[in-house]
Design a protein around this motif. Structure first.
Motif, PDB file in Angstrom:
ATOM      1  N   VAL A  18       0.866  -1.176   0.000  1.00 15.51           N
ATOM      2  CA  VAL A  18       0.000   0.000   0.000  1.00 15.51           C
ATOM      3  C   VAL A  18       0.905   1.229   0.000  1.00 15.51           C
ATOM      4  O   VAL A  18       1.605   1.492   0.972  1.00 15.51           O
ATOM      5  N   GLY A  29      -5.404   3.047   2.062  1.00 16.04           N
ATOM      6  CA  GLY A  29      -6.119   2.078   2.867  1.00 16.04           C
ATOM      7  C   GLY A  29      -7.546   1.841   2.415  1.00 16.04           C
ATOM      8  O   GLY A  29      -8.082   0.753   2.600  1.00 16.04           O
ATOM      9  N   LEU A  48      -7.333  -0.803  -0.239  1.00 12.02           N
ATOM     10  CA  LEU A  48      -6.909  -2.068   0.381  1.00 12.02           C
ATOM     11  C   LEU A  48      -8.059  -2.730   1.128  1.00 12.02           C
ATOM     12  O   LEU A  48      -8.349  -3.912   0.926  1.00 12.02           O
ATOM     13  N   LEU A  49      -8.717  -1.994   2.012  1.00 14.69           N
ATOM     14  CA  LEU A  49      -9.766  -2.591   2.841  1.00 14.69           C
ATOM     15  C   LEU A  49     -10.943  -3.061   1.997  1.00 14.69           C
ATOM     16  O   LEU A  49     -11.542  -4.107   2.288  1.00 14.69           O
ATOM     17  N   SER A  91       2.611  -1.221   4.403  1.00 16.48           N
ATOM     18  CA  SER A  91       1.875   0.014   4.176  1.00 16.48           C
ATOM     19  C   SER A  91       2.709   1.255   4.457  1.00 16.48           C
ATOM     20  O   SER A  91       3.359   1.359   5.494  1.00 16.48           O
ATOM     21  N   LYS A 143      -7.517   6.639   3.863  1.00 16.67           N
ATOM     22  CA  LYS A 143      -7.066   5.854   5.020  1.00 16.67           C
ATOM     23  C   LYS A 143      -5.554   5.668   4.924  1.00 16.67           C
ATOM     24  O   LYS A 143      -5.026   5.203   3.928  1.00 16.67           O
ATOM     25  N   ILE A 158      -5.105   1.693   8.595  1.00 17.31           N
ATOM     26  CA  ILE A 158      -4.986   0.295   8.178  1.00 17.31           C
ATOM     27  C   ILE A 158      -4.649  -0.580   9.375  1.00 17.31           C
ATOM     28  O   ILE A 158      -5.267  -1.619   9.608  1.00 17.31           O
TER      29      ILE A 158
END
Length: 132
Positions: free
Chosen positions: A9, A38, A41-42, A58, A65, A70
């Protein structure tokens, strides 16, 4: 040689490119994805619950985010709590590193000064992950 499933990330396109290249060249990492923050990613993790990484690497400071977000999310969700989160940043401020570790980061690594020089960084990263 131990192999790890990795997600990167990083919001800087060039830096993310050079990170990916070095991790792939090292041969011990399967890169499941690379994301700009983030949020992306999430979203991916929620959509891929059976293909989760062993490690999330990250950046700390990103729009949306960030690395703290994260870390907080992954550590608060039982289905993700086993994932190692390594925070990386240009900041060498000890209090920032300590905050990340207190929040549950597996490690905190300082990025190389020149982003085309990720070879030694990846080797150090691998050694730390193999030991933890």
């Amino acid at each position: 040689m131990t192999h790890f499933k990795l997600i990167i990330v990083e919001n800087d396109d060039d830096e993310r490119f050079f990170m990916k290249e070095e991790f792939q060249a090292f041969g011990a990492f399967e890169i499941l994805g690379d994301f700009i923050n983030g949020d992306t990613l999430l979203e991916w993790m929620k959509e891929h619950p059976v293909d989760l990484p062993d490690i999330v690497l990250s950046d700390l400071n990103m729009p949306g985010k960030n690395g703290y977000d994260i870390l907080s999310f992954i550590r608060s969700e039982p289905e993700y709590a086993h994932i190692r989160v390594v925070i990386t940043s240009t900041s060498s401020v000890i209090s920032v590193r300590e905050k990340c570790l207190a929040m549950g980061a597996t490690d905190y690594l300082i990025k190389p000064e020149i982003f085309v020089d990720y070879g030694a960084y990846v080797k150090e990263f691998y050694q730390k992950m193999e030991r933890s």
